[in-house]
Design an enzyme around this catalytic site. Sequence first.
Site, PDB file in Angstrom:
ATOM      1  N   HIS A  87      -8.993 -35.256  33.774  1.00  0.00           N
ATOM      2  CA  HIS A  87      -9.215 -33.882  33.311  1.00  0.00           C
ATOM      3  C   HIS A  87      -9.675 -33.830  31.859  1.00  0.00           C
ATOM      4  CE1 HIS A  87      -4.899 -33.774  31.770  1.00  0.00           C
ATOM      5  NE2 HIS A  87      -5.500 -33.071  30.835  1.00  0.00           N
ATOM      6  N   ASP A 141      -5.388 -37.994  38.780  1.00  0.00           N
ATOM      7  CA  ASP A 141      -5.865 -37.695  37.427  1.00  0.00           C
ATOM      8  C   ASP A 141      -6.028 -38.980  36.628  1.00  0.00           C
ATOM      9  OD1 ASP A 141      -6.649 -36.206  35.273  1.00  0.00           O
ATOM     10  OD2 ASP A 141      -4.653 -35.450  34.757  1.00  0.00           O
ATOM     11  N   SER A 233      -2.747 -35.405  26.361  1.00  0.00           N
ATOM     12  CA  SER A 233      -3.283 -35.827  27.658  1.00  0.00           C
ATOM     13  C   SER A 233      -4.091 -37.115  27.544  1.00  0.00           C
ATOM     14  CB  SER A 233      -4.183 -34.731  28.239  1.00  0.00           C
ATOM     15  OG  SER A 233      -3.429 -33.659  28.712  1.00  0.00           O
TER      16      SER A 233
END
Length: 320
Positions: A87, A141, A233
């Site tokens: 992402h 992911d 992230s």
Amino acid sequence: MSVFKILVGLEIDIVCPQFLGLFVGLFIFTSLCIELGSEKSVSFLISGGEFVSLGEYPAMVTIRVRTIGHYCGASIIEPQHVLTVAHCLYTMEKTLANIADYELLAGTTHQNLTNPDVIQRLQIYACIIHPEFNYEVEQNDIAVIRLRKPIRETFTVAPVRIALETPPDGTRCYYYGWGRTTNSNVAIASPVLLKVEVKIYSISLCRYKYVYPETQICAGRIEGGKGSCMGDSGGPLLCNNVLSGLISMGYGCGLKHVPQLSTNVATYADWIDRAIAWNGSRAAGQNILLNLSNGKRSQMVLNFCSIFLITLLWDRLVKC
């Protein structure tokens, strides 16, 4: 005839009173054009963390978007490959980012450090995104970034080993990142690399989100006050000095009874090997994002804005 000093320090003659209002309007419009011409987006930080010394985790990489700075974290897993979450290669509009606007920095723990003797600027050749990545629920992911050339290994830049087994519940691990340090909406990314000790929990404690037990790890601090947050992230979940997870998603930052979810690296070991071995072809089952763009979309928007502004300015001056 009056004189108006522009923000950049230049002086121009105002040939008619309307010019001042026109200039202000054009300045605002130009700013909007620059916004539209960029691939601006915001990512998902380390809260309650401690400083990381230079060379402590030499695999750490900051993924930066040229228009906004730090965006995500990543880890060097092989001299020419970096591992992050999928992402981080998308915009907030859920579209693939223009990776020509990305740059990777390794060898630093401080966002503002520019010493070329320490920092290595890594150029992206291609991003290999897991073919079954689902942005809506952030399933699978994970992504491998291939660099244009291998890193130069030093005590501040070096690969990390990836985990081949899932860490058991109760294992003490560390999150690393440059993300926000509080839950506040006005909080900004940390200028220095931070780490926080967390604990592996049963995946059932992370069921506040979409959970995929075989491919995710639940880690955090049940007592709250410490954990990952916006901007972390893609960064590492390091357990026993191996890369066990990639910070993927969570709810809030360091909240009580709310640990965060990380992509379980061990379950993707075979896919990572295949991505590293990719021969450059558009193989079936691979979602390849090549860095062939030179920012044409952004340049086209900015060129249009420039032509429009010049035409408007000339028209107003003639009428004066």
